[in-house]
Design an enzyme around this catalytic site. Structure first.
Site, PDB file in Angstrom:
ATOM      1  N   ASN A  88       0.826  -1.194   0.000  1.00  0.00           N
ATOM      2  CA  ASN A  88       0.000   0.000   0.000  1.00  0.00           C
ATOM      3  C   ASN A  88       0.871   1.259   0.000  1.00  0.00           C
ATOM      4  O   ASN A  88       2.047   1.210  -0.331  1.00  0.00           O
ATOM      5  CB  ASN A  88      -1.023  -0.005   1.144  1.00  0.00           C
ATOM      6  CG  ASN A  88      -2.366   0.553   0.702  1.00  0.00           C
ATOM      7  OD1 ASN A  88      -2.468   1.682   0.221  1.00  0.00           O
ATOM      8  ND2 ASN A  88      -3.418  -0.240   0.851  1.00  0.00           N
ATOM      9  N   HIS A 114       3.498   0.015  -2.692  1.00  0.00           N
ATOM     10  CA  HIS A 114       3.810  -1.419  -2.839  1.00  0.00           C
ATOM     11  C   HIS A 114       5.313  -1.705  -2.949  1.00  0.00           C
ATOM     12  O   HIS A 114       5.733  -2.543  -3.740  1.00  0.00           O
ATOM     13  CB  HIS A 114       3.084  -2.000  -4.048  1.00  0.00           C
ATOM     14  CG  HIS A 114       1.591  -2.095  -3.893  1.00  0.00           C
ATOM     15  ND1 HIS A 114       0.976  -2.210  -2.665  1.00  0.00           N
ATOM     16  CD2 HIS A 114       0.599  -2.112  -4.825  1.00  0.00           C
ATOM     17  CE1 HIS A 114      -0.336  -2.286  -2.842  1.00  0.00           C
ATOM     18  NE2 HIS A 114      -0.586  -2.226  -4.132  1.00  0.00           N
ATOM     19  N   HIS A 187      -1.191  -9.787  -4.044  1.00  0.00           N
ATOM     20  CA  HIS A 187      -2.017  -8.879  -4.842  1.00  0.00           C
ATOM     21  C   HIS A 187      -2.768  -9.613  -5.952  1.00  0.00           C
ATOM     22  O   HIS A 187      -2.880  -9.118  -7.080  1.00  0.00           O
ATOM     23  CB  HIS A 187      -1.138  -7.780  -5.437  1.00  0.00           C
ATOM     24  CG  HIS A 187      -1.846  -6.490  -5.702  1.00  0.00           C
ATOM     25  ND1 HIS A 187      -2.920  -6.383  -6.551  1.00  0.00           N
ATOM     26  CD2 HIS A 187      -1.630  -5.246  -5.216  1.00  0.00           C
ATOM     27  CE1 HIS A 187      -3.320  -5.120  -6.587  1.00  0.00           C
ATOM     28  NE2 HIS A 187      -2.555  -4.406  -5.783  1.00  0.00           N
ATOM     29  N   TYR A 189      -5.729 -10.793  -8.275  1.00  0.00           N
ATOM     30  CA  TYR A 189      -7.016 -10.305  -8.763  1.00  0.00           C
ATOM     31  C   TYR A 189      -7.892 -11.517  -9.036  1.00  0.00           C
ATOM     32  O   TYR A 189      -7.527 -12.381  -9.845  1.00  0.00           O
ATOM     33  CB  TYR A 189      -6.854  -9.541 -10.075  1.00  0.00           C
ATOM     34  CG  TYR A 189      -6.213  -8.188 -10.001  1.00  0.00           C
ATOM     35  CD1 TYR A 189      -6.927  -7.041 -10.352  1.00  0.00           C
ATOM     36  CD2 TYR A 189      -4.885  -8.035  -9.644  1.00  0.00           C
ATOM     37  CE1 TYR A 189      -6.341  -5.791 -10.333  1.00  0.00           C
ATOM     38  CE2 TYR A 189      -4.279  -6.792  -9.625  1.00  0.00           C
ATOM     39  CZ  TYR A 189      -5.012  -5.666  -9.967  1.00  0.00           C
ATOM     40  OH  TYR A 189      -4.417  -4.428  -9.950  1.00  0.00           O
ATOM     41  N   GLN A 288      -7.452  -4.481   2.104  1.00  0.00           N
ATOM     42  CA  GLN A 288      -7.671  -3.544   1.007  1.00  0.00           C
ATOM     43  C   GLN A 288      -8.574  -4.217  -0.010  1.00  0.00           C
ATOM     44  O   GLN A 288      -8.189  -5.210  -0.632  1.00  0.00           O
ATOM     45  CB  GLN A 288      -6.341  -3.149   0.354  1.00  0.00           C
ATOM     46  CG  GLN A 288      -6.472  -2.047  -0.682  1.00  0.00           C
ATOM     47  CD  GLN A 288      -6.435  -0.646  -0.099  1.00  0.00           C
ATOM     48  OE1 GLN A 288      -6.231  -0.487   1.113  1.00  0.00           O
ATOM     49  NE2 GLN A 288      -6.630   0.362  -0.917  1.00  0.00           N
ATOM     50  N   GLU A 316      -6.653  -7.710  -0.307  1.00  0.00           N
ATOM     51  CA  GLU A 316      -5.276  -7.760   0.167  1.00  0.00           C
ATOM     52  C   GLU A 316      -5.262  -7.615   1.690  1.00  0.00           C
ATOM     53  O   GLU A 316      -5.533  -6.534   2.216  1.00  0.00           O
ATOM     54  CB  GLU A 316      -4.459  -6.644  -0.475  1.00  0.00           C
ATOM     55  CG  GLU A 316      -4.476  -6.644  -1.994  1.00  0.00           C
ATOM     56  CD  GLU A 316      -4.191  -5.265  -2.551  1.00  0.00           C
ATOM     57  OE1 GLU A 316      -3.070  -4.763  -2.355  1.00  0.00           O
ATOM     58  OE2 GLU A 316      -5.102  -4.680  -3.184  1.00  0.00           O
TER      59      GLU A 316
END
Length: 351
Positions: A88, A114, A187, A189, A288, A316
């Site tokens: 972050n 990051h 991370h 998706y 997150q 996350e």
């Protein structure tokens, strides 16, 4: 029922001539996850739908070239990668520790994001297959003192494993020889519809969180932990991701303050078309939730699929953004002699 297994194959060559490997982990329950030691990236995650048909539920590429392309560098979505030294944002890439100011790379406007220009997701990790633990991949990276501006030599070990209850388990461990901020996450998706749903707006999300960290227009926390009740951030009961996203400027890209402590369930997602579910369990204080707002169809992934806006979501597990500059947030400084440990599981199911 399949036997658990882990295998390795070459994945591609890096510009410096090193070869990245791709490891395939298979569980007895029908999960298959592929991970490369370049960045610790989860490239594929096959999970069955309600008919028992496996589908790939993460965004990514079928070869290393996809992660090294100019288009990927420009979009910089961090698909599937291990994030560190600090996940972050850190405001203006600055913090003070033990009276000493530090300046980090700024790679997200004025802010540090990051881990900087070349975070852990762009490093080649040392890899070891742990067959006796049942499919487990151990990745190790030593981040040298001064890398991206951070103090101390940091040794990080990440275990990726598949469990008997249909989970991808990620165990993080780290030690340092100087005090340093640390915030490790993955991370990935997700799109639980796999090939059946082009975006994730119809996914139903529940977050076990009553507050979120309010951010300014550069996504840096103001310090306020605001109740979600009566706002588009309230996922204490299931809502589709797309139901209220238009009420959030820019879309969802925020940290939620998770209820409770210790290892517990913090989020659930359900995709009605496929029936797939994803349960997130962690010992971290925050998560997150990012709805893929910056994806723009410029990247073409596996099977020639372009990844449009909202093509995937991230959950996350983490400490709060900008924690080194926020004294009221949970501590993220690792001291010499201490051992950082954290665990997160992504459990697959159907209904």
């Amino acid at each position: 029922m399949a036997q658990p297994s882990i295998t390795a194959a070459p994945f591609g060559e890096l510009p410096n001539g090193q070869t990245a490997q791709l490891f395939t982990l298979t569980s007895s329950t029908g999960l298959e996850v592929r991970i490369t030691n370049y960045g610790g990236i989860v490239t594929h995650f096959f999970a069955p739908d309600r008919q028992g048909q496996p589908g790939d539920i993460v965004l990514g590429f079928g070869s290393l070239d996809g992660y090294l392309s100019d288009a990927y560098a420009t979009a910089n979505p961090y698909f599937g990668g291990l994030i560190g030294r600090f996940g972050n944002r850190i405001k203006e890439g600055r913090f003070t520790l033990d009276g000493q100011p530090y300046t980090l790379a700024t790679n997200n406007g004025l802010n540090h994001l990051h881990g900087g220009m070349h975070g852990f997701n762009q490093q080649l990790w040392e890899a070891e297959m742990l067959v006796d633990l049942g499919p487990v991949l151990r990745l190790t990276y030593i981040s040298p003192d001064g890398e991206e501006g951070y103090p101390g030599n940091l040794t990080v070990t990440v275990l990726y494993g598949l469990t008997a209850d249909n989970s991808l388990r990620i165990d993080y461990t780290a030690t340092t020889d100087r005090a340093t901020p640390i915030n490790l996450t993955n991370h990935s998706y997700f799109n639980l519809g796999a090939d059946a749903t082009p975006d994730i707006l119809g996914h139903e999300l529940t977050l076990h969180a009553d507050r979120y960290t309010v951010v300014d227009d550069t996504l840096i926390p103001t310090g306020e932990l605001r109740p979600v009740a009566g706002t588009p951030f309230d996922f204490t009961q299931a809502h589709t991701i797309g139901e209220r996203i238009g009420q959030v400027p820019g879309g969802y890209d925020h940290n939620w303050v998770l209820r409770g402590e210790g290892f517990r369930t913090v989020a659930e997602v359900h995709e009605p078309t496929s029936g797939r579910t994803l349960e997130v369990r962690t010992d971290q204080p925050g998560i997150q939730f990012y709805a893929g707002n910056f994806l723009a169809g410029t990247l073409t992934g596996k099977q020639g699929r372009p990844y449009p806006k909202h093509g995937g979501f991230c959950l996350e597990t983490q400490h709060f953004p900008d924690s080194p500059n926020q004294p009221t947030f949970p501590n993220t400084v690792l001291q010499p002699g201490e051992v950082f440990k954290s665990v997160t599981e992504y459990r697959c199911g159907v209904r």
